[in-house]
Design an enzyme around this catalytic site. Structure first.
Site, PDB file in Angstrom:
ATOM      1  N   GLY A  71     -40.543  -1.225   1.173  1.00  0.00           N
ATOM      2  CA  GLY A  71     -39.173  -0.793   0.965  1.00  0.00           C
ATOM      3  C   GLY A  71     -38.504  -0.475   2.292  1.00  0.00           C
ATOM      4  N   GLY A 119     -43.777  -1.714  -1.044  1.00  0.00           N
ATOM      5  CA  GLY A 119     -42.918  -2.327  -2.043  1.00  0.00           C
ATOM      6  C   GLY A 119     -43.204  -3.786  -2.278  1.00  0.00           C
ATOM      7  N   GLU A 142     -49.242   4.145   2.986  1.00  0.00           N
ATOM      8  CA  GLU A 142     -48.323   5.284   2.929  1.00  0.00           C
ATOM      9  C   GLU A 142     -48.864   6.587   3.498  1.00  0.00           C
ATOM     10  OE1 GLU A 142     -46.937   2.118   0.354  1.00  0.00           O
ATOM     11  OE2 GLU A 142     -48.880   3.123   0.490  1.00  0.00           O
ATOM     12  N   ASP A 150     -47.252   4.377  -4.072  1.00  0.00           N
ATOM     13  CA  ASP A 150     -46.272   4.350  -5.156  1.00  0.00           C
ATOM     14  C   ASP A 150     -46.175   2.930  -5.720  1.00  0.00           C
ATOM     15  OD1 ASP A 150     -44.937   3.151  -3.029  1.00  0.00           O
ATOM     16  OD2 ASP A 150     -43.053   4.198  -3.375  1.00  0.00           O
TER      17      ASP A 150
END
Length: 356
Positions: A71, A119, A142, A150
């Protein structure tokens, strides 16, 4: 002079008789996802789903470096403190698309060539046909930026064999094609030199093509992935990462004494303590969850709270902004309290899947 029209950040095409194609088109940013791209993907999925002439969706990344590096974390870093609603909205819509991909009614083929991180995992590993190459560098990195796994990874990683998913989530290490397949995050290895042949075969399918026809086209050019040295250590990983606290995992690695254990221990000690504990907690909760959406709902609560977590801003600063690779985390492992972690477990907004 003729003016050239800029291409969109997601190129949406119909190719051949049956393929709806999505080409992520931010190559200078490693095809990192922003909100406009998420919305374009969602709209295209709706369009392709409704079109009876489309038999399958194909997702690729433009440029020669990867499918998607994640992302647009720089945007969230820049807006997070003053306009937290922007980051929250990005994650909300991204996670809904992740859920949609997992439940999509037509074959969804993701070619995971080159870098696939964060992402990028969300828009590929939830698909029905996931292809890796010898160039694949796959990671959920992350914990190294003060964040946590996530995009539904807390559903995917616990379903890897043994504790391999726990290892990937906590260390953030990037892995090759064979390890991604072993972890059940990808399905097929296709040499990069055969990707064009594969795309041509898919484009040549008729509108009546089935999921098995798509699988057959992939099998025709697939082979065995090059061996991964990491997979030589799965026994150690399963032993040392089987615990439910980060402290016990570190102690097990320290007690093992092998070179791999020492390297892994050193890597974990560079990660945010809050991120390690939060990630492990979410991975264990994901193991017991009944659905992907349960995990995405839990992750979204963590994301909203992340916007007030100093480790997140420090981690992004060190990795993306200043690029000094030397984050100064706010607390050590022994300073992380249950109260610190509890704030990542709820949020005041509407549930992601209310009424769904």
């Amino acid at each position: 002079m003729e003016m050239q029209t800029a291409q969109p950040e997601v190129i949406v095409e119909r190719q051949g008789g049956a393929i709806g194609r999505l080409r992520l088109n931010r190559p200078r940013a490693l095809n990192s996802l922003n909100l406009a791209m998420i919305r374009a993907i969602d709209a295209a999925l709706t369009e392709f789903e409704r079109d009876p002439a489309i038999a399958a969706v194909l997702v690729t990344g433009e440029g020669d470096r990867g499918l998607c590096a994640g992302g647009d974390i720089r945007m969230i870093y820049e807006s997070g403190r003053e306009r937290p609603e922007e980051g929250a909205q990005f994650w909300r819509e991204e996670f809904l698309v992740n859920s949609r991909i997992a439940a999509y009614g037509k074959p969804y083929v993701a070619i995971m060539d080159g870098i696939v991180m964060g992402g990028g995992v969300g828009i590929s590993s939830h698909g029905s046909h996931r292809i890796v190459t010898e160039k694949t560098r796959f990671a959920m990195p992350e914990t190294g930026i003060g964040y946590f796994t996530d995009v539904g990874a807390t559903w995917l990683l616990p379903r890897a064999p043994g504790e391999f998913g726990t290892y990937l989530g906590l260390t953030g290490r990037d892995v090759s094609a064979a390890a991604a397949i072993y972890a059940r995050l990808a399905d097929s290895f296709v040499p990069s030199e055969k990707i064009d042949e594969l795309i041509a075969s898919l484009v040549g399918l008729p509108s009546s093509a089935s999921a098995e026809d798509v699988s057959a086209a992939i099998r025709a050019v697939s082979g065995e992935a090059p061996a991964s040295a990491l997979l030589e250590h799965v026994g150690l990983i399963d032993r040392c990462f089987a615990f439910d606290t980060v402290e016990e995992i570190l102690s097990a690695l320290e007690g093992d004494g092998s070179d791999f254990a020492r390297e892994t221990l050193a890597l974990l000690k560079t990660r945010s303590a809050i991120s390690l504990k939060l990630t492990l907690s979410l991975l264990r909760a994901g193991r017991e969850s009944a659905t992907l959406n349960d995990c995405l709902e839990r992750e979204y609560a963590g994301c909203v709270a992340m916007l007030s977590n100093p480790d997140f801003y420090e981690g992004v600063r060190a990795a993306v902004i200043d690029k000094d690779r030397n984050p100064k985390w706010s607390v050590g492992l022994d300073e992380v309290t249950p109260q610190m972690l509890a704030r990542f477990g709820s949020y005041d907004g509407a549930p992601l899947f209310a009424g769904r």
